[in-house]
Design a protein around this motif. Structure first.
Motif: not given
Length: 106
Positions: A45-67
C-alpha cells in the motif's frame, strides 16, 4: 447485528510508520471464507497513492440482497478492499462509526 458494534475511521496517514498492504478481494480469485487469500490480491500500500472507495461496490450490494433473500448470514465487507496494517495505530481523536439497525437499512 449488535447496535453496539463500533468501527474506527482511521485516516490513512496514521498508517505511515507501519507495514501495509491492500487486499483487493477480487471476485475472480475468491474461493470462500475458509480458503487462503490469493497472493495476486495482495499489494503493498502506497499511503500517497491510496484512494478511498467513493461508495460500496455494486457487486457487494447485489451480494447483500441475494444473501438476505436466501435468509443467509453474510459477511459485511464482501468484495470490499481491505487495508491490512502491521504496527501500532494511534486511534485518539478519530471518528468512530456506531452501527445501528437504522444505519444498516440505508
Amino acid at each position: 447485528m449488535s447496535s453496539k458494534m463500533t468501527f474506527y475511521e482511521i485516516p490513512i496517514e496514521r498508517l505511515a510508520e507501519n507495514q501495509n498492504v491492500i487486499y483487493s478481494y477480487n471476485k475472480e480469485h475468491y474461493n470462500g471464507p475458509s480458503s487462503n487469500i490469493d497472493i495476486r490480491d495482495i499489494q503493498r500500500l502506497s499511503i500517497d497513492a491510496y484512494k478511498e472507495l467513493p461508495a460500496v461496490p455494486n457487486e457487494t450490494i447485489a451480494y447483500y440482497r441475494e444473501q438476505h433473500e436466501k435468509g443467509n448470514r453474510f459477511g459485511l465487507f464482501h468484495l470490499i478492499p481491505h487495508v491490512l496494517s502491521e504496527g501500532e495505530i494511534d486511534v485518539s481523536n478519530i471518528n468512530t462509526i456506531k452501527w445501528s439497525d437504522e444505519f444498516l437499512r440505508t
